[in-house]
Motif scaffolding. Structure first.
Motif, PDB file in Angstrom:
ATOM      1  N   VAL A   1       6.166  -1.338  -4.863  1.00 58.27           N
ATOM      2  CA  VAL A   1       6.080  -0.457  -3.694  1.00 58.27           C
ATOM      3  C   VAL A   1       5.596   0.918  -4.129  1.00 58.27           C
ATOM      4  O   VAL A   1       5.753   1.316  -5.287  1.00 58.27           O
ATOM      5  CB  VAL A   1       7.447  -0.353  -2.986  1.00 58.27           C
ATOM      6  N   ARG A   2       5.023   1.659  -3.154  1.00 56.25           N
ATOM      7  CA  ARG A   2       4.391   2.922  -3.509  1.00 56.25           C
ATOM      8  C   ARG A   2       4.696   4.048  -2.528  1.00 56.25           C
ATOM      9  O   ARG A   2       4.026   5.081  -2.545  1.00 56.25           O
ATOM     10  CB  ARG A   2       2.868   2.714  -3.640  1.00 56.25           C
TER      11      ARG A   2
ATOM     12  N   ALA B   1      12.069  -9.576  -7.902  1.00 51.04           N
ATOM     13  CA  ALA B   1      12.050  -8.514  -8.906  1.00 51.04           C
ATOM     14  C   ALA B   1      11.409  -7.251  -8.352  1.00 51.04           C
ATOM     15  O   ALA B   1      10.354  -7.311  -7.693  1.00 51.04           O
ATOM     16  CB  ALA B   1      11.302  -8.972 -10.151  1.00 51.04           C
ATOM     17  N   CYS B   2      12.028  -6.118  -8.616  1.00 51.58           N
ATOM     18  CA  CYS B   2      11.434  -4.824  -8.302  1.00 51.58           C
ATOM     19  C   CYS B   2      10.537  -4.416  -9.472  1.00 51.58           C
ATOM     20  O   CYS B   2      11.006  -4.284 -10.605  1.00 51.58           O
ATOM     21  CB  CYS B   2      12.530  -3.781  -8.105  1.00 51.58           C
ATOM     22  N   VAL B   3       9.256  -4.237  -9.213  1.00 48.53           N
ATOM     23  CA  VAL B   3       8.315  -3.921 -10.283  1.00 48.53           C
ATOM     24  C   VAL B   3       8.632  -2.560 -10.883  1.00 48.53           C
ATOM     25  O   VAL B   3       8.809  -1.573 -10.159  1.00 48.53           O
ATOM     26  CB  VAL B   3       6.873  -3.952  -9.764  1.00 48.53           C
ATOM     27  N   VAL B   4       8.726  -2.528 -12.202  1.00 50.17           N
ATOM     28  CA  VAL B   4       8.824  -1.271 -12.936  1.00 50.17           C
ATOM     29  C   VAL B   4       7.390  -0.786 -13.133  1.00 50.17           C
ATOM     30  O   VAL B   4       6.654  -1.321 -13.963  1.00 50.17           O
ATOM     31  CB  VAL B   4       9.527  -1.465 -14.295  1.00 50.17           C
TER      32      VAL B   4
ATOM     33  N   PRO C   1       0.832  -1.217   0.000  1.00 46.00           N
ATOM     34  CA  PRO C   1       0.000   0.000   0.000  1.00 46.00           C
ATOM     35  C   PRO C   1       0.858   1.255   0.000  1.00 46.00           C
ATOM     36  O   PRO C   1       2.016   1.232   0.449  1.00 46.00           O
ATOM     37  CB  PRO C   1      -0.795  -0.130   1.308  1.00 46.00           C
ATOM     38  N   PRO C   2       0.310   2.373  -0.461  1.00 50.04           N
ATOM     39  CA  PRO C   2       1.080   3.627  -0.515  1.00 50.04           C
ATOM     40  C   PRO C   2       1.534   4.119   0.851  1.00 50.04           C
ATOM     41  O   PRO C   2       2.480   4.911   0.939  1.00 50.04           O
ATOM     42  CB  PRO C   2       0.098   4.613  -1.163  1.00 50.04           C
ATOM     43  N   THR C   3       0.884   3.667   1.914  1.00 50.36           N
ATOM     44  CA  THR C   3       1.229   4.131   3.257  1.00 50.36           C
ATOM     45  C   THR C   3       2.340   3.312   3.902  1.00 50.36           C
ATOM     46  O   THR C   3       2.851   3.701   4.967  1.00 50.36           O
ATOM     47  CB  THR C   3       0.000   4.067   4.168  1.00 50.36           C
TER      48      THR C   3
END
Length: 268
Positions: A163-164, A183-186, A108-110
């Motif tokens: 992540v956000r 993997a780090c999401v693009v 989540p963004p938080t």
């Protein structure tokens, strides 16, 4: 190459042919694209019969990426994951067999960057289907009578993390992902969330394209798709690249996915 989900009423009569029965929408999508990101699993635990049905509706070379439950990512914030992961895998994920692709975790963004929490979660993830089946056998009573706890073959499992929160920006986060081969999401989010291009997994790159100019809404111009195609060609050297369009509001996701697939020579 595919879309994030396929059950969208606005697609009916636009992407899906008029009169196509709803039960055949996945079958139709899989005739045009090679993959889909299964996002119903994010909202609730699915049933083995659903995974079996999705498997049966798609060609042999079709791939499902599966989005991990928000109960794990958004409510528990990755903490105490063992039983939660057991329930997730027991819900039928392994019934996809050879069609099971990467598993996506979206934070989540938080949620801020907490290295110890991430490391503990990554350590709890099963790294192959046999380990996942064994973990599934440890499900709790909520899965009694509806659990899938076997696999048809030994296959590796791969993971991607989106992540956000801005606290993930910096050198420590991608280094941690590399250590755990995640993997780090693009994620292209029209500037809404942090953007990463670091390749952190040994053989996987995972893209989520949420909209070029407006989140979930705007489509991608031909020039923008060409730019993504150039990046993907570089990332493909020795790696699998999974790309999912999530700009579904104005029915742009399937058209953009098909267009990008054609540019890369991987269209149906």
């Amino acid at each position: 190459m595919g879309t994030s989900g396929w059950l969208y009423p606005p697609w009916r009569g636009v992407f899906y042919p008029p009169g196509l029965p709803h039960r055949r929408e996945l079958e139709y999508l899989s005739s045009r694209l090679r993959s889909v990101e299964l996002n119903g699993s994010f909202y609730s635990l699915q049933r083995p019969t659903s995974y079996q049905s999705w498997y049966a509706q798609t060609p042999d070379d079709f791939i499902f990426s599966v989005k991990g439950p928000r109960f794990i990512t958004h409510m528990k914030k990755l903490r105490e994951p063992e039983t939660l992961l057991a329930n997730f895998f027991a819900s039928g994920v392994l019934a996809l067999g050879a069609k099971l692709g990467p598993i996506l975790w979206q934070l989540p963004p938080t949620m801020r960057f907490e290295p110890a929490v991430l490391s503990a979660f990554f350590d709890a993830l099963p790294r192959d289907t046999e380990s996942a089946a064994a973990l599934a056998g440890k499900h709790d009573e909520r899965l009694d009578g509806r659990a899938w706890t076997s696999t048809d073959a030994h296959r590796p499992l791969r993971y991607a993390l989106e992540v956000r929160h801005s606290s993930f920006q910096g050198e420590e986060f991608p280094r941690l992902l590399s250590e755990h081969d995640v993997a780090c999401v693009v994620a292209d989010s029209a500037g809404t969330w942090p953007y990463f291009e670091q390749v952190t997994a040994s053989d996987l790159v995972y893209l989520r394209l949420h909209g070029d100019a407006e989140l979930y809404t705007s489509g991608y111009t031909d020039e923008a798709l060409e730019a993504w195609a150039a990046k993907i060609r570089r990332w493909r050297a020795g790696r699998d690249v999974y790309v999912y369009f999530d700009n579904d509001v104005k029915v742009r996701a399937p058209a953009d996915a098909i267009s990008l697939a054609e540019k890369l020579g991987v269209s149906r």
